[in-house]
Design a protein around this motif. Sequence first.
Motif, PDB file in Angstrom:
ATOM      1  N   MET A  91       0.840  -1.191   0.000  1.00 20.65           N
ATOM      2  CA  MET A  91       0.000   0.000   0.000  1.00 20.65           C
ATOM      3  C   MET A  91       0.886   1.256   0.000  1.00 20.65           C
ATOM      4  O   MET A  91       1.781   1.394   0.823  1.00 20.65           O
ATOM      5  CB  MET A  91      -0.913   0.002   1.232  1.00 20.65           C
ATOM      6  CG  MET A  91      -1.935   1.118   1.241  1.00 20.65           C
ATOM      7  SD  MET A  91      -3.314   0.791   2.382  1.00 20.65           S
ATOM      8  CE  MET A  91      -2.458   0.552   3.934  1.00 20.65           C
ATOM      9  N   LYS A  92       0.609   2.159  -0.941  1.00 22.73           N
ATOM     10  CA  LYS A  92       1.357   3.401  -1.040  1.00 22.73           C
ATOM     11  C   LYS A  92       0.734   4.469  -0.139  1.00 22.73           C
ATOM     12  O   LYS A  92      -0.393   4.311   0.341  1.00 22.73           O
ATOM     13  CB  LYS A  92       1.384   3.889  -2.490  1.00 22.73           C
ATOM     14  CG  LYS A  92       2.170   2.988  -3.433  1.00 22.73           C
ATOM     15  CD  LYS A  92       2.244   3.582  -4.833  1.00 22.73           C
ATOM     16  CE  LYS A  92       3.099   2.720  -5.746  1.00 22.73           C
ATOM     17  NZ  LYS A  92       3.209   3.310  -7.115  1.00 22.73           N
ATOM     18  N   ILE A  93       1.465   5.548   0.069  1.00 24.85           N
ATOM     19  CA  ILE A  93       0.991   6.644   0.913  1.00 24.85           C
ATOM     20  C   ILE A  93       0.783   7.878   0.054  1.00 24.85           C
ATOM     21  O   ILE A  93       1.670   8.266  -0.719  1.00 24.85           O
ATOM     22  CB  ILE A  93       1.991   6.957   2.040  1.00 24.85           C
ATOM     23  CG1 ILE A  93       2.235   5.718   2.905  1.00 24.85           C
ATOM     24  CG2 ILE A  93       1.470   8.098   2.908  1.00 24.85           C
ATOM     25  CD1 ILE A  93       3.320   5.907   3.938  1.00 24.85           C
ATOM     26  N   SER A  94      -0.386   8.475   0.166  1.00 26.32           N
ATOM     27  CA  SER A  94      -0.682   9.698  -0.578  1.00 26.32           C
ATOM     28  C   SER A  94      -1.187  10.766   0.380  1.00 26.32           C
ATOM     29  O   SER A  94      -1.569  10.480   1.516  1.00 26.32           O
ATOM     30  CB  SER A  94      -1.725   9.439  -1.681  1.00 26.32           C
ATOM     31  OG  SER A  94      -2.978   9.068  -1.123  1.00 26.32           O
ATOM     32  N   MET A  95      -1.182  12.003  -0.101  1.00 25.44           N
ATOM     33  CA  MET A  95      -1.539  13.135   0.748  1.00 25.44           C
ATOM     34  C   MET A  95      -1.978  14.287  -0.130  1.00 25.44           C
ATOM     35  O   MET A  95      -1.395  14.528  -1.194  1.00 25.44           O
ATOM     36  CB  MET A  95      -0.319  13.532   1.596  1.00 25.44           C
ATOM     37  CG  MET A  95      -0.478  14.757   2.442  1.00 25.44           C
ATOM     38  SD  MET A  95       1.069  15.085   3.355  1.00 25.44           S
ATOM     39  CE  MET A  95       0.757  16.776   3.873  1.00 25.44           C
ATOM     40  N   GLN A  96      -3.020  14.998   0.286  1.00 27.14           N
ATOM     41  CA  GLN A  96      -3.459  16.173  -0.458  1.00 27.14           C
ATOM     42  C   GLN A  96      -2.969  17.434   0.221  1.00 27.14           C
ATOM     43  O   GLN A  96      -3.029  17.558   1.442  1.00 27.14           O
ATOM     44  CB  GLN A  96      -4.984  16.215  -0.574  1.00 27.14           C
ATOM     45  CG  GLN A  96      -5.485  17.449  -1.336  1.00 27.14           C
ATOM     46  CD  GLN A  96      -6.940  17.347  -1.717  1.00 27.14           C
ATOM     47  OE1 GLN A  96      -7.313  16.579  -2.583  1.00 27.14           O
ATOM     48  NE2 GLN A  96      -7.769  18.149  -1.069  1.00 27.14           N
ATOM     49  N   LEU A  97      -2.473  18.370  -0.583  1.00 22.75           N
ATOM     50  CA  LEU A  97      -2.057  19.651  -0.047  1.00 22.75           C
ATOM     51  C   LEU A  97      -3.279  20.473   0.358  1.00 22.75           C
ATOM     52  O   LEU A  97      -4.399  20.198  -0.053  1.00 22.75           O
ATOM     53  CB  LEU A  97      -1.239  20.418  -1.094  1.00 22.75           C
ATOM     54  CG  LEU A  97       0.054  19.744  -1.545  1.00 22.75           C
ATOM     55  CD1 LEU A  97       0.733  20.587  -2.623  1.00 22.75           C
ATOM     56  CD2 LEU A  97       0.998  19.530  -0.366  1.00 22.75           C
TER      57      LEU A  97
ATOM     58  N   GLN B 100      -7.664   0.990  -8.592  1.00 22.77           N
ATOM     59  CA  GLN B 100      -6.903   1.537  -7.481  1.00 22.77           C
ATOM     60  C   GLN B 100      -7.820   2.424  -6.639  1.00 22.77           C
ATOM     61  O   GLN B 100      -8.759   3.028  -7.151  1.00 22.77           O
ATOM     62  CB  GLN B 100      -5.714   2.340  -7.988  1.00 22.77           C
ATOM     63  CG  GLN B 100      -4.729   1.539  -8.828  1.00 22.77           C
ATOM     64  CD  GLN B 100      -3.559   2.370  -9.296  1.00 22.77           C
ATOM     65  OE1 GLN B 100      -2.617   2.617  -8.566  1.00 22.77           O
ATOM     66  NE2 GLN B 100      -3.639   2.828 -10.533  1.00 22.77           N
ATOM     67  N   ILE B 101      -7.535   2.510  -5.351  1.00 23.47           N
ATOM     68  CA  ILE B 101      -8.346   3.322  -4.445  1.00 23.47           C
ATOM     69  C   ILE B 101      -7.414   4.143  -3.561  1.00 23.47           C
ATOM     70  O   ILE B 101      -6.502   3.590  -2.929  1.00 23.47           O
ATOM     71  CB  ILE B 101      -9.265   2.460  -3.561  1.00 23.47           C
ATOM     72  CG1 ILE B 101     -10.158   1.557  -4.403  1.00 23.47           C
ATOM     73  CG2 ILE B 101     -10.108   3.330  -2.645  1.00 23.47           C
ATOM     74  CD1 ILE B 101     -10.983   0.571  -3.581  1.00 23.47           C
ATOM     75  N   SER B 102      -7.647   5.449  -3.513  1.00 23.50           N
ATOM     76  CA  SER B 102      -6.904   6.325  -2.608  1.00 23.50           C
ATOM     77  C   SER B 102      -7.875   6.848  -1.568  1.00 23.50           C
ATOM     78  O   SER B 102      -8.783   7.614  -1.883  1.00 23.50           O
ATOM     79  CB  SER B 102      -6.270   7.493  -3.382  1.00 23.50           C
ATOM     80  OG  SER B 102      -5.528   8.327  -2.510  1.00 23.50           O
ATOM     81  N   ALA B 103      -7.711   6.412  -0.321  1.00 20.22           N
ATOM     82  CA  ALA B 103      -8.646   6.784   0.739  1.00 20.22           C
ATOM     83  C   ALA B 103      -7.951   6.711   2.082  1.00 20.22           C
ATOM     84  O   ALA B 103      -6.961   6.008   2.248  1.00 20.22           O
ATOM     85  CB  ALA B 103      -9.861   5.847   0.731  1.00 20.22           C
ATOM     86  N   GLY B 104      -8.480   7.440   3.030  1.00 15.27           N
ATOM     87  CA  GLY B 104      -7.906   7.437   4.371  1.00 15.27           C
ATOM     88  C   GLY B 104      -8.545   8.508   5.222  1.00 15.27           C
ATOM     89  O   GLY B 104      -9.766   8.617   5.290  1.00 15.27           O
ATOM     90  N   GLY B 105      -7.723   9.326   5.854  1.00 13.76           N
ATOM     91  CA  GLY B 105      -8.270  10.377   6.698  1.00 13.76           C
ATOM     92  C   GLY B 105      -7.185  11.021   7.533  1.00 13.76           C
ATOM     93  O   GLY B 105      -5.988  10.804   7.326  1.00 13.76           O
ATOM     94  N   LEU B 106      -7.613  11.801   8.501  1.00  8.50           N
ATOM     95  CA  LEU B 106      -6.692  12.468   9.405  1.00  8.50           C
ATOM     96  C   LEU B 106      -5.888  11.419  10.161  1.00  8.50           C
ATOM     97  O   LEU B 106      -6.443  10.438  10.668  1.00  8.50           O
ATOM     98  CB  LEU B 106      -7.495  13.347  10.367  1.00  8.50           C
ATOM     99  CG  LEU B 106      -6.730  14.262  11.314  1.00  8.50           C
ATOM    100  CD1 LEU B 106      -7.481  15.573  11.480  1.00  8.50           C
ATOM    101  CD2 LEU B 106      -6.560  13.596  12.678  1.00  8.50           C
TER     102      LEU B 106
ATOM    103  N   THR C 119      -5.362   0.981  -2.198  1.00  8.32           N
ATOM    104  CA  THR C 119      -3.993   0.847  -2.702  1.00  8.32           C
ATOM    105  C   THR C 119      -3.106   2.020  -2.300  1.00  8.32           C
ATOM    106  O   THR C 119      -1.895   1.902  -2.263  1.00  8.32           O
ATOM    107  CB  THR C 119      -4.000   0.740  -4.238  1.00  8.32           C
ATOM    108  OG1 THR C 119      -4.662   1.892  -4.789  1.00  8.32           O
ATOM    109  CG2 THR C 119      -4.734  -0.517  -4.690  1.00  8.32           C
ATOM    110  N   HIS C 120      -3.748   3.182  -2.037  1.00  2.63           N
ATOM    111  CA  HIS C 120      -3.017   4.384  -1.656  1.00  2.63           C
ATOM    112  C   HIS C 120      -3.690   4.963  -0.403  1.00  2.63           C
ATOM    113  O   HIS C 120      -4.798   5.493  -0.487  1.00  2.63           O
ATOM    114  CB  HIS C 120      -3.063   5.440  -2.765  1.00  2.63           C
ATOM    115  CG  HIS C 120      -2.355   5.042  -4.025  1.00  2.63           C
ATOM    116  ND1 HIS C 120      -2.796   4.003  -4.829  1.00  2.63           N
ATOM    117  CD2 HIS C 120      -1.244   5.560  -4.622  1.00  2.63           C
ATOM    118  CE1 HIS C 120      -1.970   3.901  -5.876  1.00  2.63           C
ATOM    119  NE2 HIS C 120      -1.037   4.824  -5.773  1.00  2.63           N
ATOM    120  N   LEU C 121      -3.048   4.820   0.744  1.00  2.00           N
ATOM    121  CA  LEU C 121      -3.605   5.385   1.969  1.00  2.00           C
ATOM    122  C   LEU C 121      -3.423   6.898   1.921  1.00  2.00           C
ATOM    123  O   LEU C 121      -2.296   7.392   1.891  1.00  2.00           O
ATOM    124  CB  LEU C 121      -2.908   4.808   3.193  1.00  2.00           C
ATOM    125  CG  LEU C 121      -3.543   5.188   4.533  1.00  2.00           C
ATOM    126  CD1 LEU C 121      -4.880   4.462   4.714  1.00  2.00           C
ATOM    127  CD2 LEU C 121      -2.599   4.865   5.692  1.00  2.00           C
TER     128      LEU C 121
END
Length: 347
Positions: free
Chosen positions: A1-7, A220-226, A321-323
């Motif tokens: 699982m990859k790590i993603s982040m929004q500015l 692919q799914i990019s999801a997560g939270g604080l 796939t992308h936290l």
Amino acid sequence: MKISMQLKYDTDIVAAAGQVAELERAGLDLVWVPEAYGYDAPSFMGFLAARTERIEIGSGILSVFSRTPALLAMTAAGVDALSGGRCHLGLGASGPQVVEGLHGVPYTAPVARTRETIEVMRALWRRDEPVRHQGRTVTLPLPEGQGTGLGKPMRLLTPPVRPSVPVWVAALGPKNVRMVAETADGWLPLFFVPEWCDRVWGPALKEGGAARAPELGPLQISAGGLLAIGPDAERARELARGQLALFVGGMGAPGHNYYYDLVSRYGYAREAETIQRLFRSGDKAGAAAAVPAALLEATTICGTESYVRDRLDAYREAGVTHLQVVPVPREGESEAAVVARLKDLVG
């Protein structure tokens, strides 16, 4: 699982470029550049491409109503060339308040428009023949009677770096999620709860997946939270109250709020009505206080290392796939340090 982040939307974009370079060194895999109704995302994406080496750069998100499919294809191909093949194109339908209020474009057939936008972009990226498209929302070239009648089928002048740029779509409604599962490379759901995914979106994902072309590969799914890691991290969870109240209570007109509908499908219809009523009356603090603690916990990742590991397992099990995280540093800690700690936990 990859790590993603929004500015952040309201960030100093020049200073943020330095932060992204630091996050890249910490192990962040993908950064999403937001676009709402402030700065445009592609300009900053190109700037980031010049300031980084490895990190993938995505738009999060570009509205399919604010640009033609051809311009979106050209923009993604350009950023992909500047970044050496690191561009991800995040798309969405936005909502009628922004689309009609800011862009002056009728908000009609958003699901069909998104689908046809993806079809036209991929045809343009292939460059195997001039593009013709006869659809519900997109017609290329325009026929006589809708224009001068002088338009001709065209292909992109310059080839993209890759055969196709990965296309992600922000979607929450069942019809839109079904379309995403069928046609997109990736899905961008907000306030995603892994344990509730199958109950809320399972049928749409299965129906769309059954019609998915094999060459697209798995969705692919990019999801997560604080995200906050540590024994006192649960207090950081409270920082998410305001965002939930804003999206459920203030994003979109009543009856046209995807986040309100989502929270209702999660089983919090009564609470969603209260949050929206308080928020729209001007009582934003009351709206935030009305966010249920269980919903707050479900949509964030805040706790001890063992707790966070358990949450990572749940996201993996749900197909993420992308936290996608919003790091909350401890005192004296940077966001990059939080990402580095998460990288160790992800393994």
